[in-house]
Design a protein around this motif. Sequence first.
Motif, PDB file in Angstrom:
ATOM      1  N   LEU A 284      -5.950  -6.462  -1.884  1.00 11.32           N
ATOM      2  CA  LEU A 284      -6.410  -6.379  -3.262  1.00 11.32           C
ATOM      3  C   LEU A 284      -5.240  -6.191  -4.223  1.00 11.32           C
ATOM      4  N   ALA A 285      -4.290  -5.335  -3.819  1.00  9.77           N
ATOM      5  CA  ALA A 285      -3.109  -5.119  -4.669  1.00  9.77           C
ATOM      6  C   ALA A 285      -2.305  -6.397  -4.804  1.00  9.77           C
ATOM      7  N   ALA A 287      -3.460  -9.454  -4.619  1.00 10.83           N
ATOM      8  CA  ALA A 287      -4.210 -10.371  -5.492  1.00 10.83           C
ATOM      9  C   ALA A 287      -4.024 -10.007  -6.970  1.00 10.83           C
ATOM     10  N   VAL A 288      -4.065  -8.700  -7.272  1.00 12.05           N
ATOM     11  CA  VAL A 288      -3.881  -8.252  -8.657  1.00 12.05           C
ATOM     12  C   VAL A 288      -2.487  -8.626  -9.150  1.00 12.05           C
ATOM     13  N   CYS A 289      -1.495  -8.444  -8.286  1.00  8.98           N
ATOM     14  CA  CYS A 289      -0.119  -8.800  -8.692  1.00  8.98           C
ATOM     15  C   CYS A 289       0.007 -10.297  -8.978  1.00  8.98           C
ATOM     16  N   ILE A 291      -2.397 -12.313 -10.002  1.00  9.46           N
ATOM     17  CA  ILE A 291      -3.098 -12.623 -11.250  1.00  9.46           C
ATOM     18  C   ILE A 291      -2.240 -12.228 -12.450  1.00  9.46           C
ATOM     19  N   ILE A 292      -1.630 -11.023 -12.374  1.00  8.46           N
ATOM     20  CA  ILE A 292      -0.767 -10.575 -13.477  1.00  8.46           C
ATOM     21  C   ILE A 292       0.409 -11.524 -13.641  1.00  8.46           C
TER      22      ILE A 292
END
Length: 303
Positions: A284-285, A287-289, A291-292
């Motif tokens: 999840l981390a 994926a967030v990175c 996207i950012i």
Amino acid sequence: MKKKLKSICLGILLMCSLCFQNADVYATQIASADSAVVDIETYEVVEGTLNPGEQITLKLRVKNNSDISDANNTVVTFESANGALAPVYGDDNQIFIGTVPAGQTIDVVVDAVVNPQYKADAAQMKCYFNYVSGVVALSNAVVINIPTNVSGNLTAEAVTVAENATVGVNSLVSIRCKNNGTTAITDAKLVITGAVQEESREILLPSIGAGKTIAEDCYVKFTGAGMQEVKVELQYTDSKENVCMVNGGNHKVNVIENMTGTDYDAVVEQVEGVSSMVLKVVLLAAAVCMIIGVILGYFRKRR
């Protein structure tokens, strides 16, 4: 005066002599009463049969009948009175036993070969014991007779019944039994009494040779639920055509109903492990990175 003195001295010496003699006799009687006495308490053929040319194994239970004195440096010498038995090749006719404590027994195993010309009804064996009791060397002789044929003597050494069972499903019954006789037992069977199916009430066992031990796992099926009690027995026919029963004990079994085929919903709750949770957090981390990073790249191009 001198003659009277001599007479008194001679009298005293005579009395002392008599006292010492009485003391010696008394001491000898006590030693004899307390001395060790070694003989054979029981004996049996544990392997083989008395057939011409065959080898047998005897087990002798040697006992010291004294409650006070040990029998030390005990040696037993064997002699076959009618020539029926001889030592096995490589052995001799003597066995060193050592110390037999007061009131105790020691088992002695003897291997012997049956004379090829043996035709008697029994083999006779003399056992000579030599030992030391205190400081006195003693001996004793015992004669035993080993019959050619002994009726089958079956013993149940261990019987185990599963403590839990299900109606109509095989349940384990284990048994270990020994034929102590000199003839084979060919019709031994387990007889089980209780809430078991008809085909489980009698279970035939394999042939049990003379002096042999067998261990068998058998299965029974119960007909009712609840705390059931079953009785286990061994039945066989001895060489004299006598039907014998050996008690294998009463056993309690907790029997439950068979749930196979019953409609019911099973709810399974999945519990996630720690490693699985860590892996999900890492993904999840990541994926967030990503996207950012995409968003920042987009704005940079717009400028």
